[in-house]
Scaffold this motif. Structure first.
Motif, PDB file in Angstrom:
ATOM      1  N   CYS A   9      -3.338 -12.377  -7.819  1.00 57.37           N
ATOM      2  CA  CYS A   9      -2.760 -11.336  -8.690  1.00 57.37           C
ATOM      3  C   CYS A   9      -3.701 -10.164  -8.956  1.00 57.37           C
ATOM      4  CB  CYS A   9      -2.340 -11.960 -10.022  1.00 57.37           C
ATOM      5  SG  CYS A   9      -1.003 -13.139  -9.842  1.00 57.37           S
ATOM      6  N   LEU A  13       1.115  -6.833  -4.518  1.00 58.59           N
ATOM      7  CA  LEU A  13       2.358  -7.496  -4.894  1.00 58.59           C
ATOM      8  C   LEU A  13       2.142  -8.532  -5.998  1.00 58.59           C
ATOM      9  CD1 LEU A  13       5.303  -8.241  -4.565  1.00 58.59           C
ATOM     10  CD2 LEU A  13       4.669  -9.672  -2.612  1.00 58.59           C
ATOM     11  N   GLY A  14       1.056  -9.319  -5.905  1.00 56.61           N
ATOM     12  CA  GLY A  14       0.802 -10.355  -6.907  1.00 56.61           C
ATOM     13  C   GLY A  14       0.683  -9.748  -8.299  1.00 56.61           C
ATOM     14  N   ASP A  55     -10.169 -19.750  -5.842  1.00 53.80           N
ATOM     15  CA  ASP A  55     -10.246 -19.305  -4.445  1.00 53.80           C
ATOM     16  C   ASP A  55      -9.475 -20.315  -3.600  1.00 53.80           C
ATOM     17  OD1 ASP A  55     -11.014 -18.927  -1.753  1.00 53.80           O
ATOM     18  OD2 ASP A  55     -12.926 -18.036  -2.370  1.00 53.80           O
ATOM     19  N   GLY A  84      -2.853 -13.513   0.628  1.00 48.24           N
ATOM     20  CA  GLY A  84      -2.839 -13.276   2.067  1.00 48.24           C
ATOM     21  C   GLY A  84      -3.889 -12.241   2.433  1.00 48.24           C
ATOM     22  N   THR A 105      -7.282 -18.889   4.897  1.00 50.10           N
ATOM     23  CA  THR A 105      -6.683 -18.311   3.688  1.00 50.10           C
ATOM     24  C   THR A 105      -5.152 -18.367   3.737  1.00 50.10           C
ATOM     25  OG1 THR A 105      -8.552 -16.794   3.522  1.00 50.10           O
ATOM     26  CG2 THR A 105      -6.585 -16.224   2.262  1.00 50.10           C
ATOM     27  N   LEU A 132       4.955 -16.276   0.717  1.00 47.55           N
ATOM     28  CA  LEU A 132       4.980 -14.882   1.143  1.00 47.55           C
ATOM     29  C   LEU A 132       4.699 -14.766   2.622  1.00 47.55           C
ATOM     30  CD1 LEU A 132       5.328 -11.992   0.072  1.00 47.55           C
ATOM     31  CD2 LEU A 132       5.374 -13.757  -1.658  1.00 47.55           C
ATOM     32  N   TYR A 147      -2.799 -11.967  12.630  1.00 44.63           N
ATOM     33  CA  TYR A 147      -2.085 -12.025  11.338  1.00 44.63           C
ATOM     34  C   TYR A 147      -0.719 -12.683  11.526  1.00 44.63           C
ATOM     35  CZ  TYR A 147       0.348 -10.259   7.168  1.00 44.63           C
ATOM     36  OH  TYR A 147       1.084 -10.144   6.014  1.00 44.63           O
ATOM     37  N   PRO A 177       8.714  -9.367   3.366  1.00 44.52           N
ATOM     38  CA  PRO A 177       8.720  -7.919   3.141  1.00 44.52           C
ATOM     39  C   PRO A 177       8.301  -7.165   4.401  1.00 44.52           C
ATOM     40  CG  PRO A 177       7.149  -9.080   1.690  1.00 44.52           C
ATOM     41  CD  PRO A 177       7.525 -10.009   2.789  1.00 44.52           C
ATOM     42  N   GLY A 178       8.744  -5.899   4.462  1.00 46.10           N
ATOM     43  CA  GLY A 178       8.167  -4.994   5.454  1.00 46.10           C
ATOM     44  C   GLY A 178       6.856  -4.458   4.899  1.00 46.10           C
ATOM     45  N   ILE A 179       6.466  -3.261   5.347  1.00 44.41           N
ATOM     46  CA  ILE A 179       5.183  -2.724   4.878  1.00 44.41           C
ATOM     47  C   ILE A 179       5.269  -2.371   3.385  1.00 44.41           C
ATOM     48  CG2 ILE A 179       3.523  -0.836   5.119  1.00 44.41           C
ATOM     49  CD1 ILE A 179       4.209  -0.679   8.041  1.00 44.41           C
ATOM     50  N   ILE A 180       4.221  -2.773   2.640  1.00 51.35           N
ATOM     51  CA  ILE A 180       4.157  -2.485   1.202  1.00 51.35           C
ATOM     52  C   ILE A 180       2.908  -1.632   0.955  1.00 51.35           C
ATOM     53  CG2 ILE A 180       4.391  -3.527  -1.088  1.00 51.35           C
ATOM     54  CD1 ILE A 180       4.495  -6.296   0.301  1.00 51.35           C
ATOM     55  N   PHE A 184      -3.884  -3.935   0.711  1.00 53.05           N
ATOM     56  CA  PHE A 184      -3.871  -4.673   1.974  1.00 53.05           C
ATOM     57  C   PHE A 184      -4.075  -3.738   3.167  1.00 53.05           C
ATOM     58  CE2 PHE A 184      -1.662  -7.280   5.231  1.00 53.05           C
ATOM     59  CZ  PHE A 184      -2.150  -8.542   4.922  1.00 53.05           C
ATOM     60  N   LYS A 187      -7.554  -2.697   3.590  1.00 57.27           N
ATOM     61  CA  LYS A 187      -8.372  -3.804   4.126  1.00 57.27           C
ATOM     62  C   LYS A 187      -8.246  -3.854   5.648  1.00 57.27           C
ATOM     63  CE  LYS A 187      -7.830  -6.398  -0.162  1.00 57.27           C
ATOM     64  NZ  LYS A 187      -7.138  -7.470  -0.866  1.00 57.27           N
TER      65      LYS A 187
END
Ligand SMILES: NC(=O)c1ccc[n+]([C@@H]2O[C@H](COP(=O)([O-])OP(=O)(O)OC[C@H]3O[C@@H](n4cnc5c(N)ncnc54)[C@H](OP(=O)(O)O)[C@@H]3O)[C@@H](O)[C@H]2O)c1
Length: 275
Positions: A9, A13-14, A55, A84, A105, A132, A147, A177-180, A184, A187
């Motif tokens: 979180c 999204l979290g 973790d 993720g 992960t 997810l 991925y 979901p598609g791209i958010i 992320f 990263k």
């Protein structure tokens, strides 16, 4: 109101889901890895939400964090397995330790959390688990192979979980979901900058990993959190819930076209070709 446990979180999204559900009156428990994230979220979400440092790649951390939660409050009504990490690179150049870390992960971490929570839900005879995935958890794209492999694996585990838990009254769903627009994506850029050889033959595609068509239809974290809330409020529906116009078009094509026609479509749209 239901008690919802959400992993990961600190951002994206979290975070959006935790804050949205807390505001809607759900009892939220969120997991983060750092105390400052817990403090910031506590201030934003109010006193009915609680925060666990955890973790997902660490057995003891998950055992202590979630074992303690189940002892104190029983099983949550809903588990959202949201943690993720990206894993970007051509299959030729993907570094094995990076791929292993993403599996640890996205796949084993999700399973570790599931194994800490599912037994208590099963014993109670009620619960919902939402894993997810992604639109590319069902059809892979170049440069995203590592991925996608983790999300394909998560989807396979989710199917098995769904069949295994159904007789005990526990529902398992997958959100795709598609791209958010979340950290992320940054990263992924870090992965490209730090880990991909400068002279890579896949360089152009690595610079622009997402096909332009997908980039036109990016969802906000709150739009996806709204889809997640809807899934929580209608648990009896279909196993997979797609979220975002890009994801819907992509997955509909994957389901309705044969392999050859799908590949031709992706190539025409620039999804598959390496420019
Ligand atoms: N963004 C997209 O375009 C997209 C599209 C489809 C699906 N998804 C999926 O949606 C989910 C959420 O992603 P997001 O876009 O919101 O990304 P994000 O903002 O990067 O959030 C990922 C969360 O996972 C946490 N995390 C990473 N490794 C962890 C570990 N070992 N243990 C515990 N927590 C860990 C991060 O915490 P730290 O801050 O501590 O690293 C962060 O809170 C992921 O499963 C992702 O694969 C994303």
């Amino acid at each position: 109101m239901k008690h919802v446990l959400i992993t990961g979180c600190s951002s994206g999204l979290g975070e959006a889901a935790a804050l949205r559900l807390a505001k809607a009156g759900y009892r939220v428990t969120g997991t983060v890895r750092r105390q400052p994230d817990a403090d910031r979220l506590a201030a934003a979400a109010g006193p009915d939400a609680s925060w666990i440092l955890m973790d997902v790649t660490d057995d003891r951390s998950v055992r202590d964090g979630l074992g303690g939660l189940v002892e104190r409050r029983g099983a949550p009504d809903v588990l959202v397995n949201n943690v993720g990490v990206p894993c970007l690179g051509s299959m030729e150049e993907l570094r094995i330790p990076d791929f292993r870390a993403a599996i640890e992960t996205n796949v084993i971490g999700a399973l570790r959390v599931y194994q800490a929570i599912a037994p208590a839900m099963r014993r109670r005879g009620a619960g919902q688990i939402i894993n997810l995935s992604s639109s590319i958890g069902a059809a892979a794209l170049p440069i995203y192979g590592g991925y996608c492999a983790t999300k394909f694996a998560l989807e396979a585990m989710s199917e098995a979980m769904r069949y295994e838990l159904a007789p005990f009254g526990v529902t398992v769903n997958v959100l795709q979901p598609g791209i958010i627009a979340t950290p992320f994506r940054a990263k992924k850029q870090v992965q490209r900058d730090e880990r991909i050889p400068a002279n890579s033959p896949y360089g152009n595609r690595l610079d622009n990993p997402s096909p332009p068509d997908l980039l036109r239809r990016i969802s906000t974290p709150d739009e996806v959190a709204a889809a997640l809330q809807q899934l929580i409020e209608t648990p009896g529906g279909e196993f997979r819930r797609v979220c975002g116009r890009d994801a819907k078009a992509f997955l509909e094509a994957r389901q309705t076209l044969d392999d050859g026609a799908f590949e031709r479509l992706l190539t025409t749209k620039g999804y598959a070709a390496i420019p």
